[in-house]
Structures are given as C-alpha cells and as structure tokens.
Design an enzyme around this catalytic site. Structure first.
Site, PDB file in Angstrom:
ATOM      1  N   ASP A   1       0.814  -1.214   0.000  1.00 15.12           N
ATOM      2  CA  ASP A   1       0.000   0.000   0.000  1.00 15.12           C
ATOM      3  C   ASP A   1       0.848   1.264   0.000  1.00 15.12           C
ATOM      4  O   ASP A   1       0.688   2.150  -0.851  1.00 15.12           O
ATOM      5  CB  ASP A   1      -0.938   0.013   1.211  1.00 15.12           C
ATOM      6  CG  ASP A   1      -1.976  -1.095   1.161  1.00 15.12           C
ATOM      7  OD1 ASP A   1      -2.377  -1.471   0.052  1.00 15.12           O
ATOM      8  OD2 ASP A   1      -2.372  -1.590   2.227  1.00 15.12           O
TER       9      ASP A   1
ATOM     10  N   ARG B   1      -1.014   1.123  16.791  1.00 10.56           N
ATOM     11  CA  ARG B   1      -1.441   2.234  15.938  1.00 10.56           C
ATOM     12  C   ARG B   1      -1.451   3.592  16.637  1.00 10.56           C
ATOM     13  O   ARG B   1      -1.050   4.600  16.033  1.00 10.56           O
ATOM     14  CB  ARG B   1      -2.817   1.939  15.328  1.00 10.56           C
ATOM     15  CG  ARG B   1      -2.842   0.769  14.332  1.00 10.56           C
ATOM     16  CD  ARG B   1      -1.718   0.843  13.347  1.00 10.56           C
ATOM     17  NE  ARG B   1      -1.866  -0.086  12.225  1.00 10.56           N
ATOM     18  CZ  ARG B   1      -0.875  -0.791  11.720  1.00 10.56           C
ATOM     19  NH1 ARG B   1       0.341  -0.687  12.242  1.00 10.56           N
ATOM     20  NH2 ARG B   1      -1.069  -1.598  10.695  1.00 10.56           N
TER      21      ARG B   1
ATOM     22  N   ASP C   1      -7.804   0.240  10.810  1.00  8.88           N
ATOM     23  CA  ASP C   1      -6.627   1.079  11.018  1.00  8.88           C
ATOM     24  C   ASP C   1      -6.849   2.526  10.619  1.00  8.88           C
ATOM     25  O   ASP C   1      -6.238   3.436  11.188  1.00  8.88           O
ATOM     26  CB  ASP C   1      -5.430   0.508  10.249  1.00  8.88           C
ATOM     27  CG  ASP C   1      -4.787  -0.657  10.972  1.00  8.88           C
ATOM     28  OD1 ASP C   1      -5.030  -0.800  12.187  1.00  8.88           O
ATOM     29  OD2 ASP C   1      -4.042  -1.421  10.333  1.00  8.88           O
TER      30      ASP C   1
ATOM     31  N   SER D   1      -1.853  -9.708   3.232  1.00  7.03           N
ATOM     32  CA  SER D   1      -1.677  -8.445   3.933  1.00  7.03           C
ATOM     33  C   SER D   1      -1.165  -8.773   5.325  1.00  7.03           C
ATOM     34  O   SER D   1      -1.839  -9.458   6.086  1.00  7.03           O
ATOM     35  CB  SER D   1      -3.007  -7.689   4.008  1.00  7.03           C
ATOM     36  OG  SER D   1      -2.853  -6.504   4.762  1.00  7.03           O
TER      37      SER D   1
END
Length: 412
Positions: free
Chosen positions: A20, A100, A129, A181
């Site tokens: 990404d 995060r 996320d 992923s």
C-alpha cells in the site's frame, strides 16, 4: 473535510515499505501536484522489514525517510497496560491495534516538526486502522488534514496495486501469489487476504513461509518445555529466574512460544466498520505472558476485583480495538487496572507443549489461597457455620416459595 490540493506542498506519509505505502508515494505525487513526501517508518520491532527501506522510499519519490525508534515506548507504555488489563478483543491480543496510537503519535510529531501540510496513511476504507490512525492524529494534531488514498483513488484491489507498482517501477517483495496483507511488530504478526478470505478453508500452517514467528503445533517438539515467569505488580521481571527488561523477556518467550507452536489464532472478527473479517494472528510470547498473568491473578485478586476486572477488560479491549486509546475513559480504566496490580507479584510455572500452555504451579507472597481453609482434611474451619450462611443466603428463595404455595392454595 475536503482538502484543497493546491495548498498541499509537503506530506508526511506513514510508510512501511509494504504494498500500500509503496504505491502511495508516486500516487500522491501524481495527484497532489508533486508535493514533497517525507516517509515515516515506526520501528515497533518488525526487524528486517526496515532493511533497505530508505533507499526504496527515495527511489519511489520520497525526499527522505524518518525512522522513529519506538520499541521501548511500545513495550512499556502500550503493551504493558494491555497486559495488566488482560485486554482482548474476541480473543485477539490487539497486536495491531495497540501499536497504531503510538505510530499516529510519531506521525503527528514529525508532521508538526517538519511543517507538513497533511499526513497520509495507507489504511483501507474497509478496515479498522484508518480509524486508529486518524483518531490518534486528531489527538496530537487536531487541525492537520489527513489523506487516505484508499478512499480517493480508483484502485480497487491489491492486484491493481501490484500492476500500478509495475508501471511506476516500484520494487515489491511480494507477488500476486504471496500477496497476504501482513502487519508485524514485537508482539505479533497478522495475516489477511488470499485464501484466508474464505473461512471454509483451513489455513496452510505447514506451508513454508506462511508462519514466521513459529511453527505449527503439529511440527512442534514432542517433548514439553518448562518455563517460569516472575511478575512484580503485574509486570514481568524475570524469565527462568533471570532478571531482565520486559522487552528481552518478550523476545525470549516469543522464541520459546514459537518453537512450541504457541499463540496461533484463526479468527473471524467483527470489525469496527461493521463487517466480519478473517485473519490469522501469531502472538507466541504475548499468549504466554497473558496466560501467566491471568494465572497469577487467580491467587492474588479477591473475588469482587477479579470479576469486575474481567468485565472491564472487555471494555478496555474494545477501546483499544476501536482506536480510543487517547480518551478519558481509557485513562480512567488505566488507573483502575494499575490499582488492581499492586499485589500481582509472584512466580508462575508453565509447560509448553504442541500449541498448549499447561499450568505447572503458581506462588505469591500475596496469595489469598489458604490450604488450611480449602483442604478436605482436618482444619480450623468450622463446617457447621455454613448452615447459618445458607439459611440467610437462601432466605429470599424460601420466602418466594412460601408465597407461591400460599397463593396456589388460595386459588384452588
């Protein structure tokens, strides 16, 4: 809030070097009038994934790479609070979720220091996320515009991203066949996508290269491994009698757990955005530490605290999962959890065997367990006193039954 692209001259990008974020750099330069891109990578223990990242970022169009070394802060300020709380989300030990907010903090700090006009991230519009990053950024830089390309571009799949990368000469470490992923840090490794999107299919644990932090329980040794863990006020302080920092303990139990097939979770979870998703999580050391910590709490917490803590652990886990780390409720729950840990001190012994963690003994100077009270042998406990307790405890039941009998007679 619609972003005025003409005012965006410098963008800080959350950069992992994965699929990404690799394609986002050229996309931002194409679609935001060729701004300066500062790539920011958060080192939370992903190891060799950082190798060659600066060269790759610059070759993709970034002006520079900033690496924020956050391992110790991650362990002490993010992992330990979750461990003290025994926080989980549907069985998931929050390995992506609890990193995060720290990454968002680092992004905001770099963006403010660099005078950036916006922060960009590679989280999809379907995932959790995007919420976690953006709530964290809003806490530290409330007026900073946020760019989420997955919510703007016409790329619709990871296959499209791979094609885009090929056209723009962006080097990738994956192919369409190995395009899981993944998210990796000191605590865990997550796998999503490809065959895992079909919950009717069994994960290919024995397939070379799928598991990275350990082995399948089937491939684990036939001989059990015994370990001991010492805790002080809910924090692990020693492994097998040797004192060491928490990060070193985590690294060692990751290895021991991985070798014994510990901590593999195949989960269909309820995402914050409303859909169900399926993923496989590897959390070998974290699973051992959670198990040991909860085991120690069984002898050091009284009934009321233990039961209330179990209830609030669900709320705590949901807050972390939902990106609500920097909230008053999270802060209040941390104070409660810290108070429960004052006497969670002692030693736990465990046996690791083919994916299983087996209790092998627990001791504490603050143990509430009394052998004299619990024994089936002779003790000072007067069993006759139980009769009075039962009479009082059962009084409401008796009164209700007497009333029911009376009304039944009257109605007949």
């Amino acid at each position: 809030m619609k972003i005025d692209k003409s005012k965006i001259k410098k963008i800080v990008l959350a950069y992992s070097g994965g699929l990404d974020t690799s394609v986002i750099i050229p996309w931002l330069k194409e679609n935001y009038n060729d701004p300066e891109i500062i790539a920011v990578s958060a080192n939370v223990g992903q190891g060799d994934e950082l190798d060659g990242l600066e060269e790759k970022a610059k070759n993709s169009g970034a002006s520079k790479l900033v690496v924020a070394n956050l391992e110790e802060e991650y362990v002490n300020d993010y992992l330990i609070p979750c461990l003290k709380a025994d926080a989980k989300y549907e069985g998931y030990l929050l390995g992506t979720a609890n990193a995060r907010p720290l990454i968002a903090k680092a992004l905001a700090q770099v963006a403010l220091a660099e005078g950036a006009d916006a922060i960009a991230h590679g989280a999809t519009g379907k995932g959790n996320d995007q919420v976690r990053f953006e709530l964290g950024i809003k806490h530290f830089a409330p007026d900073m515009p946020i760019i989420a390309p997955w919510r703007e571009w016409d790329i619709v799949s990871r296959e499209d991203e791979i094609d885009y990368a090929a056209v723009h000469h962006v080097p990738l470490r994956i192919s369409k066949e190995t395009n899981y992923s993944k998210d990796k840090n000191l605590w865990h490794l997550s796998h999503e996508g490809l065959d895992l999107e079909d919950p009717s299919l069994e994960p290919t644990y024995e397939k070379p290269g799928f598991l990275e932090m350990g082995v399948s329980p089937i491939d684990a040794p036939d001989k059990p491994t015994y370990i001991s863990l010492d805790f002080e006020q809910g924090v692990p302080v020693a492994l097998n009698g040797e004192k060491m920092p928490v990060m070193e303990i985590l690294e060692k139990v990751n290895k021991l757990g991985g070798e014994n097939g510990i901590g593999i979770l195949d989960l269909v979870e309820n995402r914050l955005v409303g859909m169900k998703s399926r993923g496989v999580y590897e959390t070998p050391g974290g699973t051992i530490l959670y198990f040991a910590h909860e085991y120690l709490e069984t002898i050091t917490l009284d009934k009321q605290v233990q039961h209330k803590k179990e209830e609030l652990a669900i709320t705590y886990g949901e807050l972390v999962y939902d990106g609500q780390w920097f909230t008053p409720l999270k802060k209040a729950l941390d104070a409660f959890m810290d108070s429960t840990q004052e006497k969670v001190t002692g030693t736990v012994k465990l046996k690791l065997y083919k994916g299983n963690i087996i209790k092998a003994g627990v001791t504490s100077p603050y143990s509430l367990y009394s052998t004299d009270l619990a024994t089936f042998d002779e003790s000072d406990y007067d069993q006759a006193e139980a009769a009075g307790f039962i009479n009082l405890f059962g009084l409401p039941i008796k009164v209700q039954a007497q009333l029911d009998q009376k009304l039944k007679k009257e109605n007949n």
